[in-house]
Design an enzyme around this catalytic site. Structure first.
Site: not given
Length: 797
Positions: A285-287, A292
């Site tokens: 989800c990041h990103f 990361v």
């Protein structure tokens, strides 16, 4: 609105910022907000600054803390969420045009930030308003950076300040070559910490720290303190608001090292580890196009590690003993500024991370609090540092904590009557034998040399509680009982890395009382010649593998036969290890007393050369080799560590082979595998000092350990996909046996260990069985039969 924030996170930037940004949607990577569940900008209320200007700007956002939100911890938004929700600097730097400059060739990385809280953590029903400023962009060569800050408030009152924020845009090569966190001499300087805190319950301060495996840490998530920390916490059910979080906030897997007087401030250090998987939620989800781990979540991982340390110190209560409705929580200390430096990422390629937290201040303010420094390692590299991270136990006073522990009956097992103390046992190991047994052995205090027990760190007896035979009478009959207190933090658990007691230690625990009984019976007085004591062999059955835990083992030994001839004595024994009445290990063994001259003329195992397997030229031609690297702990006194999967070879302090000379997976008489390991004899190794005083010789148990380690290597090669999900343990309820007909001493040069794989069992928990020989300088001196090793699944939620 939120749907447009989500569009910015995972969709088209042009749809959000306008057609002048359409080009950005073609880039392989761009600045984004995180995807769900970490997209925390519920709405953007205002934006100031000229689009694409690469100057200053401002954005105001809001985040709603809903009841039942996935991240709630103690019914509060934890530090990582309270900081991460101010994430719209990402939106603002895109608005100001950074993507139009770096054109998808560089990715956003947070570098620095300083965070301070002004009140308690947000509660459900509250709305956090973030006023975020980018003050300027700076270009250094091809690298762009921007400097930012924000203020967070609830109902117009300050919640959080973040200042001196710095983020940059880097290529993967620049990140890889950044050098990580570089500690200065001042950062490494050992200096006293600040303490106004009285120990609530015993914290062990020996050389060997505590550690907790995956199962133990999982118990904290259930609130079962005793299942993690041992009997001192019996009956304590940690209140739900204080438990280690689970679900998406399952951020640490195990604790490798907890030392209450360690660290550079001498107030305590703890290291926890987590396994990283490419599909972990915080990466995906990041990103969405640049995975990361968020720096804010890295902070939370360190905070969870610190929480384990505080709970071990006694910062808990029993939920059944407190009034209903009491509100307890772990929160940051109001007004204390924490400093973040991030110099490396955690990516899908990362395998393991380590969180190392050192306590620097502890006291009451008026609630109990600590301030600590933390380092995060990614696959062994220092990548993140937090300075002055703080935590307090909210809702509890000093008096309440002290009364809680003062009023508890700490369950210490009632020992049996102690006939011979630890001090007397150690006198037999390395002191005056007369202080161990009495006047008949005074001659060995100075004039003569007696066969000893091993001395620490290879000594595993704490007391003698039963001695049925008559002293100084060498004859069969009568049991003796000894006890060994396990703390669960012994050096050999860290060294073996399996989460189970190594076989060599188990065998020593069983054999050492036999050595004591031999001395108690007066064996050394049967000859005017100084005699050496050597194990000759045995057979036994293991019923249960022992885990790192607090408990007392009872060892029982009795002499079953004595033979004297030609100046030698052969003694046979039954041996048992029990824990709380449960049989752990049982078997029989035999020892001999020999003169130095007799041992010097060792001839090895008769017929072993003819019976042993020697690989063919074709097998040798296709064989593989491997040289091991030295990993910490390097010796039993080394408090260091080297990260490793749950299925690993032992660290240097217990690894008994230097290299694999021959490994033929389809070799051997049954085509199941043949493996040969080599060890070069090093006169300075710790076990020569420990085993024995005045008679240095390599323990036979460590020779067996070298054989088992060959089996481990073969298993790792056969089942590499299990290295992060399984651990090694010995097969139970099957008899194994060993024969010794020689010794490894300091003048020897080369040890060869051969293992022939005799059986392979595939399945969820595969098994490998082997037999083999050990040679020293070409002489066959050890034989091992029917040893089995299981790869057992490691429990993990």
């Amino acid at each position: 609105p939120r749907d447009m924030c989500m569009e910015f996170a995972i969709g088209s930037v042009a749809k959000v910022l306008g057609p002048e940004f359409a080009e950005v949607d073609t880039y392989p990577v761009r600045v984004r907000l995180p995807d769900e569940p970490l997209m925390l900008a519920d709405r953007i209320m205002a934006v100031e600054g000229e689009k694409g200007s690469m100057t200053s700007g401002r954005v105001i956002t809001e985040h709603d803390v809903f009841p039942g939100a996935w991240y709630l911890d103690g019914d509060r938004a934890p530090v990582c969420i309270s900081v991460e929700a101010g994430q719209a600097d990402l939106f603002l730097c895109s608005w100001l045009g950074i993507d139009l400059k770096v054109k998808g060739k560089r990715a956003y990385r947070l570098l620095d930030a300083k965070v301070r809280f002004h009140r308690g953590l947000p509660r459900p029903g509250e709305i956090i308003v973030y006023d975020i400023h980018i003050d300027k962009f700076v270009r250094q060569g091809e690298v762009y950076m921007f400097f930012f800050r924000f203020e967070g408030s609830i109902d117009g009152k300050p919640l959080i300040s973040m200042r001196d924020g710095c983020a940059g845009f880097f290529t993967p090569e620049e990140v890889k070559n950044s050098g990580g966190i570089i500690l200065t001499a001042e950062d490494k300087e050992i200096r006293p910490g600040k303490k106004d805190f009285t120990e609530l319950l015993p914290m062990k301060a020996e050389s060997y720290p505590e550690s907790y495996n995956d199962e133990a840490v999982e118990a904290l998530r259930r609130g079962d303190a005793a299942a993690c920390f041992g009997s001192l916490f019996t009956g304590i059910q940690i209140p739900e608001s204080l438990r280690l979080p689970d679900g998406r906030m399952h951020l640490i897997d195990r604790v490798l090292h907890l030392d209450p007087v360690g660290g550079r401030f001498n107030l305590g250090i703890i290291r926890a580890e987590a396994d990283i998987h490419p599909d972990d939620w915080f990466l995906t989800c990041h990103f969405v196009d640049d995975m990361v781990m968020p720096g804010t979540l890295m902070y939370e991982c360190c905070a969870h590690t610190l929480r384990v340390f505080l709970q071990r110190m006694g910062w808990v209560l029993d939920e059944r003993e407190v009034e209903s409705g009491r509100d307890f929580c772990y929160e940051p200390l109001i007004g204390t500024e924490a400093v973040l430096k991030c110099r490396g990422p955690v990516t899908p390629e990362t395998k393991h991370v380590i969180y190392e937290v050192e306590i620097k201040e502890i006291g009451y303010h008026p609630e109990p609090y600590v301030i600590a420094d933390a380092l995060m390692y990614g696959d062994g590299h220092k990548i993140v540092r937090f300075t002055d991270m703080s935590m307090k136990l909210g809702g509890v006073s000093r008096a309440e904590l002290e009364d809680f522990w003062n009023g508890r009956r700490i369950p210490v097992p009632s020992p049996k009557k102690e006939l011979y103390s630890k001090a007397q046992l150690l006198a037999f190991c390395e002191g005056k034998p007369s202080e161990a047994f009495g006047e008949p052995y005074r001659i060995f205090d100075a004039e003569r040399v007696i066969a000893r027990l091993p001395r620490p760190p290879y000594f595993f007896m704490d007391r003698i509680t039963l001695a049925e035979p008559e002293p100084w009478v060498l004859k069969p009959g009568g049991w003796i009982e000894a006890e060994y207190d396990m703390q669960g933090n012994e050096w050999y658990f860290r060294a073996d890395r399996s989460g189970r007691m190594p076989f060599c230690i188990l065998l020593e625990i069983a054999l050492q009382p036999c050595g004591w009984l031999a001395a108690y019976a007066g064996s050394a007085l049967r000859s005017d010649t100084d005699m050496k004591f050597r194990n000759l062999g045995g057979s036994a059955v293991l019923h249960r593998n022992l885990k790192p835990e607090t408990g007392t083992l009872t060892m029982r030994s009795r002499m079953t036969k004595v033979s004297e001839a030609g100046g030698m004595i052969i003694e046979n024994y039954d041996m048992e290890i029990l824990q709380d009445g449960e049989m752990i290990y049982e078997g029989d063994t035999y020892f001999g007393f020999f003169s130095a001259q007799a041992l010097a003329n060792q001839v090895g195992i008769p017929g072993a050369k003819e019976k042993s397997y020697e690989p063919s030229a074709a097998e040798k031609a296709r064989s593989r080799s491997h040289v091991f690297t030295d990993e910490s702990p390097l010796d039993p006194h080394d408090s260091g560590f080297s990260p490793a999967p749950s299925l690993s070879m032992p660290a240097k302090s217990l690894r008994m082979i230097d290299k694999i000379e021959i490994w033929v997976p389809d070799g051997g008489p049954q085509g199941l595998g043949f493996i040969r390991g080599i060890k070069t004899v090093d006169v300075s190794e710790w076990f020569f000092h420990a085993h024995f005083f005045q008679d240095p010789v390599c323990p036979g148990s460590l020779g067996l350990e070298s054989f088992i380690q060959l089996m481990k290597f073969a298993a790792l090669d056969r089942w590499p996909h299990l290295k992060n999900t399984h651990h090694f343990e010995m097969v139970t309820d099957e008899k194994h046996s060993w024969i010794y007909r020689g010794q490894i001493i300091q003048k020897n040069k080369r040890v060869e260990v051969d293992a022939v794989i005799t059986k392979i069992e595939e399945g969820e928990n595969p098994v490998i069985r082997a037999s083999g020989y050990l040679k020293v300088d070409g002489l066959f001196i050890y034989q091992m039969e029917n040893f089995g090793l299981r790869l057992a699944g490691t429990d993990r939620a």
